[in-house]
Design an enzyme around this catalytic site. Structure first.
Site, PDB file in Angstrom:
ATOM      1  N   SER A   1       4.920   1.541  -3.651  1.00  0.00           N
ATOM      2  CA  SER A   1       6.475   2.185  -3.729  1.00  0.00           C
ATOM      3  C   SER A   1       6.360   3.497  -3.244  1.00  0.00           C
ATOM      4  CB  SER A   1       6.889   2.027  -5.291  1.00  0.00           C
ATOM      5  OG  SER A   1       6.749   0.843  -5.586  1.00  0.00           O
TER       6      SER A   1
HETATM    7  N1  SAH Z   1       3.531  -0.048  -8.418  1.00  0.00           N
HETATM    8  C1  SAH Z   1       2.711  -0.610  -7.199  1.00  0.00           C
HETATM    9  C2  SAH Z   1       3.548  -1.624  -6.617  1.00  0.00           C
HETATM   10  C3  SAH Z   1       2.561  -2.357  -5.733  1.00  0.00           C
HETATM   11  S1  SAH Z   1       3.756  -3.744  -5.027  1.00  0.00           S
HETATM   12  C4  SAH Z   1       2.240   0.599  -6.571  1.00  0.00           C
HETATM   13  O1  SAH Z   1       3.185   1.365  -6.268  1.00  0.00           O
HETATM   14  O2  SAH Z   1       1.294   0.566  -5.811  1.00  0.00           O
HETATM   15  C5  SAH Z   1       3.957  -4.987  -6.068  1.00  0.00           C
HETATM   16  C6  SAH Z   1       2.441  -5.488  -6.707  1.00  0.00           C
HETATM   17  O3  SAH Z   1       2.664  -6.757  -7.631  1.00  0.00           O
HETATM   18  C7  SAH Z   1       1.665  -6.147  -5.405  1.00  0.00           C
HETATM   19  O4  SAH Z   1       0.327  -5.378  -5.545  1.00  0.00           O
HETATM   20  C8  SAH Z   1       1.645  -7.412  -5.906  1.00  0.00           C
HETATM   21  O5  SAH Z   1       0.113  -8.248  -5.654  1.00  0.00           O
HETATM   22  C9  SAH Z   1       1.838  -7.610  -7.352  1.00  0.00           C
HETATM   23  N2  SAH Z   1       2.239  -8.778  -8.177  1.00  0.00           N
HETATM   24  C10 SAH Z   1       3.312  -9.530  -7.645  1.00  0.00           C
HETATM   25  N3  SAH Z   1       3.427 -10.760  -8.378  1.00  0.00           N
HETATM   26  C11 SAH Z   1       2.454 -10.474  -9.381  1.00  0.00           C
HETATM   27  C12 SAH Z   1       2.210 -11.265 -10.518  1.00  0.00           C
HETATM   28  N4  SAH Z   1       2.817 -12.546 -10.906  1.00  0.00           N
HETATM   29  N5  SAH Z   1       1.139 -10.735 -11.442  1.00  0.00           N
HETATM   30  C13 SAH Z   1       0.533  -9.800 -10.877  1.00  0.00           C
HETATM   31  N6  SAH Z   1       0.613  -8.733 -10.048  1.00  0.00           N
HETATM   32  C14 SAH Z   1       1.710  -9.417  -9.118  1.00  0.00           C
END
Ligand code: SAH
Length: 240
Positions: free
Chosen positions: A76
């Site tokens: 993000s």
């Molecule tokens: N806060 C993190 C956001 C990463 S993007 C950062 O800033 O680094 C969102 C993340 O959610 C991704 O890594 C994706 O793989 C994960 N994600 C999506 N659906 C998910 C689920 N059902 N369970 C666990 N992780 C999930």
């Protein structure tokens, strides 16, 4: 260009050099200047946890924008990390328990761990195993490495829509991916008096703030329109 920059007052010079060439401290100062970071504690933690350690090589870590991290996921933008930390600050006091669903790079999980401290617990849940390995490695290279080593911070491979029952009840829950609707297990795992911040929607999404009152009832408000990757199954995410 250099001459022109050297003529600027220090304050403007700092703004000029922030962005792609800026350092983590300058990024935090800019977020403070724009009023996104208001809390001293949030500023301290974002200064301590260097975003540069969490983005893949070749990305511009100090630009206020999301960056791809592979697997159809993104880290993000710094202003979103800051906004979520601000919204959750009261629920990230020393000794409290925080869950970060969709922990991706591990950046926010590390910030949560710093806020709740060694007496608290911060857990990241991420369904892509390679990202879990990546995040653990990032955290090891960050100011939160001791918390990881001593066990108050951990990251796990799991479907975050089910939360992390071992940690419940949580003071703070952050979801880093947009859910079509708020998963019930996450509401159930929120402590009375606790708060969840979660992007909700598909095409159009809102960052929602879910407060569980002491009597167990829940109030929900929309904070701001946002754009996150979906909270979905691993297969659906990798297929997109
Ligand atoms: N806060 C993190 C956001 C990463 S993007 C950062 O800033 O680094 C969102 C993340 O959610 C991704 O890594 C994706 O793989 C994960 N994600 C999506 N659906 C998910 C689920 N059902 N369970 C666990 N992780 C999930």
């Amino acid at each position: 260009m250099e001459v022109l920059r050297s003529l600027l007052p220090r304050f403007l010079r700092r703004l000029w050099t922030s962005g792609s060439h800026g350092k983590n401290k300058e990024l935090v100062e800019r977020l403070q200047l724009y009023g996104i970071i208001k809390s001293k504690k949030v500023a301290e933690v974002m200064e301590a946890i260097d975003r540069g350690v969490f983005v893949p090589p070749g990305s511009a870590p100090y630009v206020d924008s999301p960056m791809p991290i592979g697997y159809n996921a993104t880290i993000s933008a710094p202003h979103m990390h800051a906004a979520c930390l601000e919204l959750l600050e009261e629920h990230l006091q020393p000794g409290m328990k925080a869950l970060d669903v969709g922990s991706g790079t591990g950046y926010l999980t590390a910030c949560f761990a710093m806020m709740v401290g060694p007496q608290g617990r911060a857990v990241g849940v991420e369904h892509i195993p390679e990202l879990v390995d990546f995040s653990i490695n990032n955290i090891k290279n960050s100011a939160a490495s001791t918390l990881l080593k001593e066990g108050s911070l951990s990251v796990h491979v799991a479907d975050g829509r089910l939360g992390w029952p071992d940690l419940a009840p949580c003071d703070a829950i952050h979801v880093g991916a947009a859910a079509p609707e708020i998963p019930q297990p996450l509401i159930d795992q929120l402590k009375p008096g606790g708060r969840m911040v979660i992007p909700v929607g598909t095409m159009f999404q809102d960052l929602q703030v879910v407060d569980k009152k002491m009597d167990g009832s829940v109030s929900i408000r929309s904070e701001t329109p946002v754009r996150y990757v979906p909270l979905t199954s691993k297969a659906a995410q990798l297929h997109n």
